[in-house]
Design an enzyme around this catalytic site. Structure first.
Site, PDB file in Angstrom:
ATOM      1  N   HIS A 141      26.072 -19.244 -30.213  1.00 47.56           N
ATOM      2  CA  HIS A 141      24.825 -20.272 -29.977  1.00 47.56           C
ATOM      3  C   HIS A 141      24.967 -21.465 -31.009  1.00 47.56           C
ATOM      4  CE1 HIS A 141      23.114 -19.476 -34.070  1.00 47.56           C
ATOM      5  NE2 HIS A 141      23.405 -18.182 -33.616  1.00 47.56           N
TER       6      HIS A 141
ATOM      7  N   HIS B 124      41.193 -27.068 -28.692  1.00 44.69           N
ATOM      8  CA  HIS B 124      41.825 -26.063 -28.071  1.00 44.69           C
ATOM      9  C   HIS B 124      41.455 -24.618 -28.860  1.00 44.69           C
ATOM     10  CE1 HIS B 124      45.005 -24.310 -25.155  1.00 44.69           C
ATOM     11  NE2 HIS B 124      44.753 -23.387 -25.935  1.00 44.69           N
TER      12      HIS B 124
END
Length: 168
Positions: free
Chosen positions: A144, A153
């Site tokens: 979250h 990446h």
């Protein structure tokens, strides 16, 4: 071509990262017109039956209005190749497709920007922001309220706990 139609795709790159993307896209029934890579790609069965273009400029034969691009260049440490190619094609008015594997779990309350790639088994929770052209690799968890910058990446199976912020 009508904007309501799903456009066919051109894949930039022919290595392992590109092969995973093509596997995801084929499973989703997407049309892949060509793989653009200077190297021999014949040893990767996932590319079987897909046209092979060998020069970056071969893409320019396709109208930016008729295709979308998928950047299949994987993470190359200290290399700006992925971003350089993106900027080149963006300057020619091409757009990049966002790719999300069917087995990824992406909250409807997360924001995924254009050109991002979310691989199999990844989880992106509510309030997360995934920047343009970033990769959330297989099994990664973005909890979250994380904010992932552009061109990041995230490694396979990495876990970013709530409210982690990365830069572009």
């Amino acid at each position: 071509m009508s904007s309501s139609l799903i456009k066919p795709l051109l894949i930039i790159g022919g290595g392992g990262h590109a092969s995973v993307l093509v596997d995801i896209l084929r499973a989703q029934g997407r049309e892949v017109l060509a793989v653009v890579c200077p190297d021999d790609i014949s040893m990767r069965r996932v590319f079987s039956g897909i046209r092979h273009l060998t020069k970056d400029d071969d893409v320019l034969a396709f109208s930016p209005d008729d295709v979308l691009l998928v950047n299949g260049i994987g993470m190359l440490p200290a290399s700006g190749l992925k971003r350089t190619l993106n900027q080149y094609y963006l300057s020619h008015h091409y757009q990049f497709e966002t790719v999300i594997a069917e087995s990824a779990q992406v909250s409807p309350f997360a924001n995924v920007e254009v050109g991002a790639q979310i691989f199999a088994g990844a989880i992106v929770q509510a309030g997360a922001q995934i920047g343009a052209h970033s990769v959330i690799n297989s099994g990664a968890v973005i909890e979250h309220d994380c904010s992932i910058g552009h061109y990041n990446h995230i490694a396979p199976r990495a876990t970013l706990c709530g409210q982690v912020i990365t830069q572009d």
